[in-house]
Design an enzyme around this catalytic site. Structure first.
Site, PDB file in Angstrom:
ATOM      1  N   CYS A   1      11.697  -0.332  18.114  1.00 15.47           N
ATOM      2  CA  CYS A   1      11.110  -1.638  18.382  1.00 15.47           C
ATOM      3  C   CYS A   1      12.189  -2.692  18.143  1.00 15.47           C
ATOM      4  CB  CYS A   1       9.893  -1.856  17.487  1.00 15.47           C
ATOM      5  SG  CYS A   1       8.668  -0.547  17.684  1.00 15.47           S
TER       6      CYS A   1
ATOM      7  N   CYS B   1      13.560   6.092  12.125  1.00 14.66           N
ATOM      8  CA  CYS B   1      12.418   6.121  13.054  1.00 14.66           C
ATOM      9  C   CYS B   1      12.937   6.524  14.426  1.00 14.66           C
ATOM     10  CB  CYS B   1      11.772   4.724  13.117  1.00 14.66           C
ATOM     11  SG  CYS B   1      10.196   4.694  14.017  1.00 14.66           S
TER      12      CYS B   1
ATOM     13  N   CYS C   1      12.595  -4.699  14.793  1.00 12.23           N
ATOM     14  CA  CYS C   1      12.424  -3.963  13.534  1.00 12.23           C
ATOM     15  C   CYS C   1      13.759  -3.397  13.081  1.00 12.23           C
ATOM     16  CB  CYS C   1      11.420  -2.829  13.743  1.00 12.23           C
ATOM     17  SG  CYS C   1      11.294  -1.728  12.312  1.00 12.23           S
TER      18      CYS C   1
ATOM     19  N   CYS D   1       3.176  -0.287  -0.271  1.00 16.42           N
ATOM     20  CA  CYS D   1       3.586  -0.050   1.110  1.00 16.42           C
ATOM     21  C   CYS D   1       4.555   1.138   1.118  1.00 16.42           C
ATOM     22  CB  CYS D   1       4.243  -1.317   1.657  1.00 16.42           C
ATOM     23  SG  CYS D   1       4.897  -1.119   3.315  1.00 16.42           S
TER      24      CYS D   1
ATOM     25  N   GLU E   1      12.216   3.274   1.568  1.00 18.00           N
ATOM     26  CA  GLU E   1      11.769   2.095   0.820  1.00 18.00           C
ATOM     27  C   GLU E   1      10.270   2.103   0.560  1.00 18.00           C
ATOM     28  OE1 GLU E   1      15.070  -0.571   3.172  1.00 18.00           O
ATOM     29  OE2 GLU E   1      13.056  -1.385   2.920  1.00 18.00           O
TER      30      GLU E   1
ATOM     31  N   CYS F   1      12.121  -4.769   6.309  1.00 16.44           N
ATOM     32  CA  CYS F   1      11.974  -3.362   5.955  1.00 16.44           C
ATOM     33  C   CYS F   1      13.079  -2.536   6.593  1.00 16.44           C
ATOM     34  CB  CYS F   1      10.612  -2.866   6.435  1.00 16.44           C
ATOM     35  SG  CYS F   1      10.419  -1.120   6.176  1.00 16.44           S
TER      36      CYS F   1
HETATM   37  N1  SAH Z   1       5.878   2.411  12.452  1.00 20.31           N
HETATM   38  C1  SAH Z   1       4.652   1.816  12.096  1.00 20.31           C
HETATM   39  C2  SAH Z   1       4.566   1.379  10.645  1.00 20.31           C
HETATM   40  C3  SAH Z   1       5.761   0.731  10.050  1.00 20.31           C
HETATM   41  S1  SAH Z   1       6.188  -0.897  10.598  1.00 20.31           S
HETATM   42  C4  SAH Z   1       4.345   0.654  13.013  1.00 20.31           C
HETATM   43  O1  SAH Z   1       5.236   0.257  13.770  1.00 20.31           O
HETATM   44  O2  SAH Z   1       3.228   0.171  12.977  1.00 20.31           O
HETATM   45  C5  SAH Z   1       4.965  -1.942   9.816  1.00 20.31           C
HETATM   46  C6  SAH Z   1       4.770  -3.266  10.529  1.00 20.31           C
HETATM   47  O3  SAH Z   1       5.865  -4.156  10.305  1.00 20.31           O
HETATM   48  C7  SAH Z   1       4.629  -3.118  12.023  1.00 20.31           C
HETATM   49  O4  SAH Z   1       3.591  -3.916  12.515  1.00 20.31           O
HETATM   50  C8  SAH Z   1       5.951  -3.613  12.493  1.00 20.31           C
HETATM   51  O5  SAH Z   1       5.876  -3.978  13.823  1.00 20.31           O
HETATM   52  C9  SAH Z   1       6.209  -4.748  11.549  1.00 20.31           C
HETATM   53  N2  SAH Z   1       7.624  -5.199  11.512  1.00 20.31           N
HETATM   54  C10 SAH Z   1       8.728  -4.457  11.671  1.00 20.31           C
HETATM   55  N3  SAH Z   1       9.846  -5.233  11.582  1.00 20.31           N
HETATM   56  C11 SAH Z   1       9.426  -6.484  11.356  1.00 20.31           C
HETATM   57  C12 SAH Z   1      10.109  -7.727  11.159  1.00 20.31           C
HETATM   58  N4  SAH Z   1      11.435  -7.810  11.167  1.00 20.31           N
HETATM   59  N5  SAH Z   1       9.356  -8.820  10.933  1.00 20.31           N
HETATM   60  C13 SAH Z   1       8.001  -8.735  10.883  1.00 20.31           C
HETATM   61  N6  SAH Z   1       7.308  -7.601  11.058  1.00 20.31           N
HETATM   62  C14 SAH Z   1       8.007  -6.480  11.298  1.00 20.31           C
HETATM   63 FE1  SF4 Z   2       9.499   2.456  13.977  1.00 25.61          FE
HETATM   64 FE2  SF4 Z   2       9.905  -0.063  13.221  1.00 25.61          FE
HETATM   65 FE3  SF4 Z   2       8.773   0.439  15.570  1.00 25.61          FE
HETATM   66 FE4  SF4 Z   2       7.393   0.885  13.316  1.00 25.61          FE
HETATM   67  S1  SF4 Z   2       8.101  -1.100  14.064  1.00 25.61           S
HETATM   68  S2  SF4 Z   2       7.588   2.247  15.105  1.00 25.61           S
HETATM   69  S3  SF4 Z   2       9.065   1.563  11.960  1.00 25.61           S
HETATM   70  S4  SF4 Z   2      10.873   0.986  14.974  1.00 25.61           S
END
Ligand code: SAH
Ligand code: SF4
Length: 409
Positions: free
Chosen positions: A150, A146, A153, A139, A124, A377
């Protein structure tokens, strides 16, 4: 531990990360008919490809300009190159773009793309216009899936399929520019709308460092797209051994997904914390070579109701980052089907932001953009896979890509 030993350990850890990353190498950027995609090659590699067909180095400079400054996708459009050479190039090479499998534009002009690459994998990309100025940010994703998981996410629910190649990373940006007709006019006006990149899409960019670095080097080249390193922000969940290298080599802005201020909680929310705990992460931020008062590190903090949003959390946050040129980006949690969290209340976010601000840090609350289309995302890719699974019996439960257990770090 002596400083030397510590440096050696970091070096060994970096090598281990790069070796692991190589297991997820993308397929070669080549068509089935053997033609090579010129997008994603470094300048030296482009010159080498041309040398192989007997062309002089200045041709690489010419092609670079057409590909990255003009956004040309056809050799026949390259008016400074004679017809016979145009044809010779077209026989051997292409200037590729990922295919847009889905494009959705929100009421607030946010545009979300699901790009499909040559092997059918998808990632995406989102264009987020600035509210005040006639510019915006793209973005970009760095991986399909991944390795990290997390908890909040959606991408984290998808196993890592593979890294994106430099062609696919630059290609997302170029295809987004195509979508807005945003290449210089014949008079050479510089595009403004798509003039910022945030590596905040699917995947962990510091677990695909080499492809990301190559792509960003291409994007920053002054004779091509020419984005300043100040207009690029890389977001990491905290791959500590790679942070310094990223700052020294690329010098882009750093964003760190902090999300919790105590190891016990961050271990749960961002499991990579078990490997690189908060103290090490913050120390790496303090050393980040490309940070200054003019270029602050962004700490991203997703606001999870009743989980990480108390005034005590806010106070601990400002204690942790004291002295770092930093700002704090408060992100209301973006829910997705099956997620276990809720967004903090507006009052809790306000209170949190107030404490951070009183300590002298700017703490913008990221406003939800493209709510009508912008599912969390990673969701677009899942939806696309699901609908294909439903319509294509060959795909059901028959994963084309290898699945690996997580975390692979
Ligand atoms: N992997 C990298 C970059 C991609 S995620 C990282 O984790 O930083 C980009 C941002 O979106 C990160 O800060 C992540 O924690 C946040 N994010 C992911 N899922 C989310 C959600 N459901 N709501 C809000 N922020 C989210
Ligand atoms: Fe991976 Fe999502 Fe964690 Fe970023 S926030 S490191 S994309 S699992």
């Amino acid at each position: 531990m002596s400083a030397n030993l510590a440096a050696e350990l970091t070096e060994a850890e970096r090598d281990r990360i790069l070796a692991k990353s190589a297991l997820f190498t993308p397929p070669p950027a080549r068509l089935a008919d053997g033609r090579r995609d010129l997008v994603g090659l470094s300048r030296a590699e482009l010159a080498a490809e041309l040398a192989e067909i007997g062309e002089k180095p200045f041709r690489a400079k010419q092609l670079w300009h057409w590909i990255y400054h003009q956004g040309a996708v056809e050799f026949s459009r390259m008016s400074s190159i004679a017809r016979p050479l145009q044809e010779k190039l077209a026989e051997r090479f292409v200037i590729g773009r990922p295919e847009a499998a889905t494009v959705q534009t929100s009421e607030d002009a946010t545009r979300k793309f699901l790009f499909r690459f040559r092997d059918g994998q998808e990632a995406e990309t989102v264009y987020i216009p600035d509210r005040e100025e006639d510019r915006g940010a793209v973005c970009i994703s760095s991986q399909v899936g991944c390795t990290l998981s997390c908890r909040f996410c959606h991408t984290g629910t998808q196993a890592l399929v593979r890294n994106l190649g430099s062609a696919e990373i630059v290609g997302q940006f170029m295809a987004a520019r195509d979508s807005y007709g945003e290449w210089p006019s014949p008079k050479g006006e510089t595009p403004r709308l798509l003039s910022t990149i945030v590596l905040m899409g699917m995947g962990e960019p510091l677990y695909n460092y080499e492809n990301v670095a190559k792509a960003m080097t291409i994007v920053m080249d002054n004779e091509g797209i020419g984005l300043s390193r100040r207009r690029i922000t890389l977001s990491t969940s905290g791959v500590v051994p790679m942070i310094e290298r990223c700052g020294a080599e690329l010098g882009v802005n750093l964003a760190v997904s902090l999300h919790a201020v105590r190891d016990e909680l961050r271990d749960e929310l961002v499991p990579l914390n078990r490997k690189y705990p908060i103290a090490e992460l913050i120390a790496a931020c303090r050393r980040y070579p490309a940070a200054s008062n003019a270029r602050r590190i962004t700490f991203e903090y997703v606001m999870l109701r009743g989980v990480n949003d108390t005034p005590a959390d806010a106070r601990e946050l400002v204690r942790l980052i004291a002295g770092i040129p930093a700002k704090v980006n408060l992100i209301p949690f973006n829910p997705w089907p099956g997620s276990r969290f809720e967004t903090s209340t507006a009052a809790a976010i306000d209170r949190f932001a107030g404490i951070v601000m009183d300590a002298g840090f700017s703490s913008p609350v990221r406003s939800p953009r493209g709510q009508d289309i912008l599912a969390a995302c990673g969701q677009l890719r899942t939806d696309s896979r699901r609908s294909r699974d439903e319509t294509d019996p060959r795909r059901s439960r028959d994963e084309t890509a290898p699945r690996r257990s997580r975390p692979a770090a």
